[in-house]
Design an enzyme around this catalytic site. Structure first.
Site, PDB file in Angstrom:
ATOM      1  N   LYS A  27       0.840  -1.202   0.000  1.00 43.42           N
ATOM      2  CA  LYS A  27       0.000   0.000   0.000  1.00 43.42           C
ATOM      3  C   LYS A  27       0.868   1.243   0.000  1.00 43.42           C
ATOM      4  CE  LYS A  27       0.913   1.686   4.177  1.00 43.42           C
ATOM      5  NZ  LYS A  27       1.638   2.848   4.419  1.00 43.42           N
ATOM      6  N   GLY A 116       7.656   1.385   4.702  1.00 42.70           N
ATOM      7  CA  GLY A 116       6.514   2.295   4.609  1.00 42.70           C
ATOM      8  C   GLY A 116       5.497   1.826   3.587  1.00 42.70           C
ATOM      9  N   ASP A 154      -3.001  -1.390   9.368  1.00 43.57           N
ATOM     10  CA  ASP A 154      -3.091  -1.440   7.898  1.00 43.57           C
ATOM     11  C   ASP A 154      -3.646  -2.773   7.384  1.00 43.57           C
ATOM     12  OD1 ASP A 154      -1.853   1.034   7.902  1.00 43.57           O
ATOM     13  OD2 ASP A 154       0.130   0.235   7.423  1.00 43.57           O
TER      14      ASP A 154
HETATM   15  P1  ATP Z   1       4.200  -0.249   8.890  1.00 46.95           P
HETATM   16  O1  ATP Z   1       3.128  -1.225   8.475  1.00 46.95           O
HETATM   17  O2  ATP Z   1       4.421  -0.213  10.373  1.00 46.95           O
HETATM   18  O3  ATP Z   1       4.135   1.076   8.218  1.00 46.95           O
HETATM   19  P2  ATP Z   1       6.435  -0.824   7.202  1.00 46.95           P
HETATM   20  O4  ATP Z   1       5.685  -0.891   5.957  1.00 46.95           O
HETATM   21  O5  ATP Z   1       7.361   0.332   7.340  1.00 46.95           O
HETATM   22  O6  ATP Z   1       5.534  -0.917   8.449  1.00 46.95           O
HETATM   23  P3  ATP Z   1       6.885  -3.667   7.450  1.00 46.95           P
HETATM   24  O7  ATP Z   1       7.821  -4.329   6.501  1.00 46.95           O
HETATM   25  O8  ATP Z   1       5.449  -3.886   7.270  1.00 46.95           O
HETATM   26  O9  ATP Z   1       7.263  -2.124   7.430  1.00 46.95           O
HETATM   27  O10 ATP Z   1       7.258  -4.176   8.903  1.00 46.95           O
HETATM   28  C1  ATP Z   1       7.710  -3.467   9.995  1.00 46.95           C
HETATM   29  C2  ATP Z   1       8.257  -4.447  11.030  1.00 46.95           C
HETATM   30  O11 ATP Z   1       7.304  -5.482  11.308  1.00 46.95           O
HETATM   31  C3  ATP Z   1       9.497  -5.193  10.554  1.00 46.95           C
HETATM   32  O12 ATP Z   1      10.663  -4.478  10.822  1.00 46.95           O
HETATM   33  C4  ATP Z   1       9.432  -6.511  11.345  1.00 46.95           C
HETATM   34  O13 ATP Z   1      10.118  -6.367  12.569  1.00 46.95           O
HETATM   35  C5  ATP Z   1       7.951  -6.711  11.680  1.00 46.95           C
HETATM   36  N1  ATP Z   1       7.350  -7.862  10.941  1.00 46.95           N
HETATM   37  C6  ATP Z   1       6.712  -8.898  11.471  1.00 46.95           C
HETATM   38  N2  ATP Z   1       6.279  -9.756  10.530  1.00 46.95           N
HETATM   39  C7  ATP Z   1       6.675  -9.269   9.358  1.00 46.95           C
HETATM   40  C8  ATP Z   1       6.529  -9.716   8.018  1.00 46.95           C
HETATM   41  N3  ATP Z   1       5.899 -10.851   7.671  1.00 46.95           N
HETATM   42  N4  ATP Z   1       7.053  -8.929   7.057  1.00 46.95           N
HETATM   43  C9  ATP Z   1       7.677  -7.773   7.375  1.00 46.95           C
HETATM   44  N5  ATP Z   1       7.847  -7.324   8.623  1.00 46.95           N
HETATM   45  C10 ATP Z   1       7.340  -8.046   9.623  1.00 46.95           C
END
Ligand code: ATP
Length: 316
Positions: A27, A116, A154
């Site tokens: 997203k 993000g 999300d």
């Molecule tokens: P957010 O949804 O908080 O905006 P983001 O898009 O920046 O996050 P994500 O890759 O969704 O980042 O994940 C953030 C953190 O969630 C990772 O650093 C990790 O520690 C944890 N996590 C747990 N399960 C997963 C997964 N299946 N994939 C990615 N991250 C995960």
């Protein structure tokens, strides 16, 4: 008066599949308005979510216990234990549906970690859809979205996909009835991630100072722009309250946004809490040209093209 009778829609007579593969998008936020900090530690949000064509894939197979393996982005860095959102999603569904949480799960990841782009939330949404089919629990998308809300703000959006308004802490989603139109994006992926809680804390710090960034208005202008289907109009309406905080923590993002502008993007913005930057292009050819220019500028780890809106977690 007799009541309308509908054929039984449950699949109890149909054999359960031995394996289910689900594709789920990343997203971006076309508008991310961050309101005040609530008593529960979350900020009140008003956001327009938009699902784009960068996908992770979760495959669920029959097993005697619950296991998770992975390949792709983040392999070796991402913990595959009980902390992983995939395992947490499978357990949450099993608890709700009162079935044993038995499955062999495999993740093919191409959404960058902590980028993000809500990759973790996407994986949780994919797992709910995959296990619901594997176990024959047939909860349906609305019930899955209710379980999703407890897993992360999300996650409900990524069960549905499309373009949607998110309120509360982002978990309350309703579709935005934009006439079908495809938007073209270039995605600039950074080296390393940014922690979402750190970015929110930085925004609170910046706002407490005398020259704190002004919050965005409501999403009215953005909604109107979506209806107009003119990329130049949408470009002018994009906004993200977390952008200033992400740039404050990672000043190099300002150079990425500038490189996109020089390369001819209609607009560029930090995606969610960053550090991924997304750029709007007028069409598919412009997006390909912009991606090549951005790559040449050498300011991103990787550059990809994508379009949106696309469907949420779906079996393939
Ligand atoms: P957010 O949804 O908080 O905006 P983001 O898009 O920046 O996050 P994500 O890759 O969704 O980042 O994940 C953030 C953190 O969630 C990772 O650093 C990790 O520690 C944890 N996590 C747990 N399960 C997963 C997964 N299946 N994939 C990615 N991250 C995960």
């Amino acid at each position: 008066m007799t009541e309308a009778w509908w054929p039984d829609d449950d699949d109890t007579d149909r054999p359960l599949p031995s394996s289910v593969r689900v594709r789920v998008p990343a997203k971006i936020n076309l508008h991310l308005g961050v309101g005040p900090l609530r008593a529960d530690g979350f900020h009140e949000l008003r956001t327009i979510y938009h699902a784009i064509s960068l996908y992770d894939e979760v495959t669920a197979r029959r097993g005697d216990t619950l296991t998770l393996t992975m390949e792709g982005e983040g392999a070796g860095d991402l913990a595959l234990d009980e902390s992983n959102l995939i395992i947490r999603a499978a357990r949450a569904l099993a608890d709700t549906a009162k079935v044993a949480a038995h499955a062999r799960l495999h993740l093919r990841k191409s959404i960058p970690l902590a980028g993000g782009l809500a990759g973790g939330s996407a994986d949780a949404a994919a797992t709910l859809v995959a296990c619901d089919a594997l176990w024959g629990t047939n909860l349906g998308r609305d019930e899955l979205a209710r379980i999703a809300a407890d897993l992360g703000s999300d996650v409900p959006f990524l069960v549905h996909g499309g373009t949607a308004l998110g309120t509360g802490r982002g978990e309350a989603v309703s579709p935005v009835l934009a006439r079908a139109h495809v938007w073209h994006w270039v995605v600039g992926i950074a080296d390393g991630g940014l922690s979402t809680p750190d970015v929110y804390r930085e925004l609170d710090r910046l706002r407490s100072g005398p020259d704190g960034p002004a919050p965005l208005d409501d999403a009215g202008e953005l909604m109107a722009a979506l209806r107009q289907r003119d990329p130049a109009v949408l470009a002018a309406a994009l906004g993200n309250d977390l952008q200033a905080a992400a740039i404050s923590l990672r000043p190099a993002l300002a150079e990425v946004l500038e490189a996109g502008r020089v390369a001819g993007a209609l607009a560029g913005l930090v995606s969610g809490s960053g550090p991924t930057c997304v750029f709007l292009a007028a069409g598919a050819e412009d997006a390909a040209r912009l991606a090549a220019e951005l790559e040449k500028a050498g300011v991103c780890r990787e550059v990809r093209v994508a379009h949106g809106p696309v469907l949420g977690a779906r079996s393939v």
